[in-house]
Design a protein around this motif. Structure first.
Motif, PDB file in Angstrom:
ATOM      1  N   THR A  66       0.811  -1.294  -0.175  1.00 43.58           N
ATOM      2  CA  THR A  66       0.071   0.133   0.125  1.00 43.58           C
ATOM      3  C   THR A  66       0.647   1.326   0.040  1.00 43.58           C
ATOM      4  O   THR A  66       2.203   0.889   0.278  1.00 43.58           O
ATOM      5  CB  THR A  66      -0.811   0.083   1.190  1.00 43.58           C
ATOM      6  OG1 THR A  66      -0.285   0.272   2.367  1.00 43.58           O
ATOM      7  CG2 THR A  66      -1.690  -1.149   1.386  1.00 43.58           C
ATOM      8  N   GLU A  91      -5.728   3.214   3.332  1.00 42.72           N
ATOM      9  CA  GLU A  91      -6.312   2.015   2.853  1.00 42.72           C
ATOM     10  C   GLU A  91      -6.779   1.305   4.101  1.00 42.72           C
ATOM     11  O   GLU A  91      -6.726  -0.064   4.229  1.00 42.72           O
ATOM     12  CB  GLU A  91      -5.288   1.107   2.197  1.00 42.72           C
ATOM     13  CG  GLU A  91      -4.888   1.655   0.887  1.00 42.72           C
ATOM     14  CD  GLU A  91      -4.302   0.562   0.040  1.00 42.72           C
ATOM     15  OE1 GLU A  91      -4.489  -0.352  -0.100  1.00 42.72           O
ATOM     16  OE2 GLU A  91      -3.261   1.151  -0.695  1.00 42.72           O
ATOM     17  N   ARG A 136      -5.190  -4.062  -4.782  1.00 46.42           N
ATOM     18  CA  ARG A 136      -4.020  -4.075  -4.062  1.00 46.42           C
ATOM     19  C   ARG A 136      -2.707  -4.153  -5.032  1.00 46.42           C
ATOM     20  O   ARG A 136      -2.880  -4.652  -6.010  1.00 46.42           O
ATOM     21  CB  ARG A 136      -3.906  -5.381  -2.819  1.00 46.42           C
ATOM     22  CG  ARG A 136      -4.939  -5.401  -2.064  1.00 46.42           C
ATOM     23  CD  ARG A 136      -4.956  -4.243  -1.040  1.00 46.42           C
ATOM     24  NE  ARG A 136      -5.769  -4.634   0.234  1.00 46.42           N
ATOM     25  CZ  ARG A 136      -5.783  -3.593   1.193  1.00 46.42           C
ATOM     26  NH1 ARG A 136      -5.343  -2.355   0.869  1.00 46.42           N
ATOM     27  NH2 ARG A 136      -6.479  -3.792   2.166  1.00 46.42           N
ATOM     28  N   ASP A 142      -7.518   6.164  -0.029  1.00 46.17           N
ATOM     29  CA  ASP A 142      -7.715   4.744  -0.697  1.00 46.17           C
ATOM     30  C   ASP A 142      -8.314   4.794  -1.921  1.00 46.17           C
ATOM     31  O   ASP A 142      -8.464   5.823  -2.752  1.00 46.17           O
ATOM     32  CB  ASP A 142      -9.258   4.438   0.389  1.00 46.17           C
ATOM     33  CG  ASP A 142      -9.179   2.962   0.745  1.00 46.17           C
ATOM     34  OD1 ASP A 142      -8.792   1.928   0.157  1.00 46.17           O
ATOM     35  OD2 ASP A 142      -9.366   2.816   2.039  1.00 46.17           O
ATOM     36  N   HIS A 165      -5.113   6.540  -6.337  1.00 38.68           N
ATOM     37  CA  HIS A 165      -5.843   6.480  -5.179  1.00 38.68           C
ATOM     38  C   HIS A 165      -6.280   7.734  -4.823  1.00 38.68           C
ATOM     39  O   HIS A 165      -5.932   8.882  -5.457  1.00 38.68           O
ATOM     40  CB  HIS A 165      -4.787   6.155  -3.726  1.00 38.68           C
ATOM     41  CG  HIS A 165      -4.602   4.637  -3.502  1.00 38.68           C
ATOM     42  ND1 HIS A 165      -3.995   3.919  -4.612  1.00 38.68           N
ATOM     43  CD2 HIS A 165      -4.733   4.132  -2.513  1.00 38.68           C
ATOM     44  CE1 HIS A 165      -3.851   2.618  -4.119  1.00 38.68           C
ATOM     45  NE2 HIS A 165      -4.132   2.657  -2.817  1.00 38.68           N
TER      46      HIS A 165
END
Length: 398
Positions: free
Chosen positions: A32, A125, A193, A260, A367
Motif C-alpha cells: 500500500t 487503505e 492491492r 484509498d 488512489h
C-alpha cells in the motif's frame, strides 16, 4: 451456515484468528502507499507542517493512524520528524493486532480511537477493509447476499433494512437498463492491492476493467444466481460512512486524511469490487481468515458523512495530484550527481523510483485523497498549496 458478508468479513479480518490480527501483517501480502516510505512520510510531514501552523503550533501535536498495520508509517514519521516537531509529536496507532516489538517506544498502541485529538488523523487503505454487506436485485426489491464463511459459496438472503435501501437509492443508483452479469462475469473482479515490494499496476479508481480473481487450479466459489432481467450486485457503504464519521468525530481540531481506492456516484462498478488477496496474489474472497477481503470505497458517500459531522467542506483529489503538490517528485536525478556523489545519486534514484510508484496514475497514484478539516481552516492556498494539474483516479493504462 450462510451469513451476511458484513458479519463474515468482520470475523475473517478482525476475529481472534483474523487476517489482520494474526500472522505477519498486511505488508507480507500486498503493498500500500503506507509501505512506500520514506517518500510518503516526507510528503505527510510537509502536510503536517501546514496543519501545525494553522493550529498555532500546539503542544502536543497528535498524529493518529487508524488501521496502522504494523506501524510502518508512524515509525517513519518518528524517524523523519525534525527535532522541534518531534519534541511535540504524539504518535498513536489504532490497530487490533498486537504491538510489534520493533516499533519505537514513542508510538502509542491502542485498539480504539482516542478522544479530542488535536492534529492529524490518517486512514491509509483502512476504509476498503471496513466490512460491508453485498446485495442483489430480485423481483421483490433488493435482497442481501449470504456467504458460507468456510467455502465462499453465496446464496440469496432476505430483504435489506430501510436505511440500506435508502443509501443505495442515494449513493448507488442503478440504471434501469443495466443488465445482471452472467455467472462467468461474476467470477471476474478488479484488483485494488499491489504485490509486496513491487510497483503497482492495479486499478484504484472508478470504472476499471476486470481481471480474473481465481488462483490456478483453485475453483471459484459459487456466486449468487442472477436474474437476467435485473441489474447487478452492489456493495452497501453505510457502515463505512459511519466508520469515517466516527474517526472524524475523534478530532477536536485538526485534519482527517483518508487514502484509498474507490469510485464516485456516477461511475460505480457495474458488479461490485469485493475480492481477496493473499501473498501478493488476487484470490477468491473466501471469508475464512486466510486472505485479505477488500472492496473499493464509495468516496463521495464517505466524504459527505464526514463533512456533515465536521461542518466544513472536504477536499477530494487523486494521490498523483496530492503528492506532487507536497513535493514527491518521480523524475530521475541529474546524471551529473552520479559522478560528484555516487552514493547520493543512488539514494536520490531510490527516492525518485518510490515517488514514481506513488504517483503512477495506473497504480498507487490513482488512489483518492480525502481531506476533512475539523475546527481549523487551511488558509487561502489550501492544504495542498499550489496543486499541479493531474489525472483523476480512473482507468489504468494497460
Amino acid at each position: 451456515m450462510p451469513i451476511g458478508w458484513r458479519a463474515a468479513m468482520t470475523t475473517a479480518l478482525y476475529g481472534a484468528h483474523g487476517f489482520f490480527v494474526s500472522g505477519a501483517g498486511p505488508a507480507a501480502h500486498f503493498r500500500t502507499s503506507a509501505h512506500a516510505v520514506p517518500v510518503l512520510g516526507g510528503a505527510l510531514l510537509r502536510l503536517l507542517d501546514r496543519l501545525d501552523a494553522a493550529l498555532g503550533r500546539p503542544d502536543p501535536l497528535h498524529v493518529v493512524d487508524v488501521g496502522a498495520g504494523r506501524g510502518e508509517l508512524l515509525g517513519t514519521l518518528a524517524r523523519l520528524a525534525p527535532p522541534e516537531l518531534a519534541a511535540r509529536l504524539r504518535l498513536t496507532a489504532v490497530e487490533l493486532a498486537p504491538r510489534p516489538d520493533t516499533l519505537p517506544e514513542t508510538v502509542e498502541w491502542r485498539s480504539d480511537l482516542p478522544e479530542r485529538v488535536v492534529g492529524l488523523l490518517l486512514a491509509t487503505e483502512w476504509l476498503d477493509n471496513v466490512p460491508l454487506d453485498v446485495a442483489e436485485p430480485s423481483p421483490a426489491g433488493w435482497r442481501r447476499i449470504l456467504v458460507d464463511p468456510a467455502t465462499g459459496t453465496e446464496s440469496p438472503g432476505g430483504p435489506l433494512d430501510p436505511a440500506e435501501t435508502e443509501w443505495l437509492t442515494r449513493w448507488w443508483p442503478t440504471p434501469p437498463d443495466q443488465q445482471s452479469p452472467s455467472r462467468a462475469e461474476l467470477d471476474q473482479q478488479s484488483p485494488g492491492r499491489a504485490e509486496p515490494d513491487q510497483q503497482s499496476t492495479s486499478q484504484v479508481g472508478p470504472d476499471q476493467p476486470s481481471t480474473g480473481w481465481t488462483e490456478p487450479d483453485q475453483p471459484s466459489p459459487s456466486r449468487a444466481e442472477p436474474d437476467e432481467a435485473l441489474p447487478g450486485r452492489v456493495e452497501i457503504g453505510l457502515a463505512r460512512d459511519a466508520a469515517w464519521a466516527e474517526a472524524v468525530g475523534s478530532l477536536h481540531r485538526g485534519l482527517a486524511l483518508a487514502v484509498d481506492y474507490g469510485h464516485l456516484r456516477d461511475s460505480r462498478p457495474r458488479h461490485g469490487t469485493l475480492t481477496g488477496f493473499r501473498a501478493g496474489r488476487q484470490v477468491a474472497p473466501v471469508p475464512d481468515g486466510s486472505c485479505d477481503l477488500t472492496a473499493h470505497v464509495a468516496m463521495d458517500s464517505v466524504a459527505a458523512a464526514g463533512t456533515a459531522l465536521a461542518g466544513r467542506p472536504y477536499t477530494l483529489v487523486g494521490q498523483y495530484t496530492a503528492l506532487r503538490a507536497l513535493g514527491a517528485d518521480g523524475r530521475r536525478p541529474a546524471l551529473a550527481l552520479a559522478s560528484a556523489d555516487p552514493a547520493g545519486y543512488v539514494r536520490a534514484l531510490a527516492r525518485a523510483s518510490t515517488a514514481a510508484e506513488l504517483t503512477d496514475p495506473a497504480g498507487l497514484g490513482g488512489h483518492w485523497w480525502l481531506l476533512q478539516p475539523v475546527g481549523v481552516d487551511p488558509g487561502p492556498s489550501g492544504w495542498l498549496g499550489a496543486e499541479p494539474a493531474g489525472p483523476a483516479p480512473g482507468r489504468p493504462a494497460r
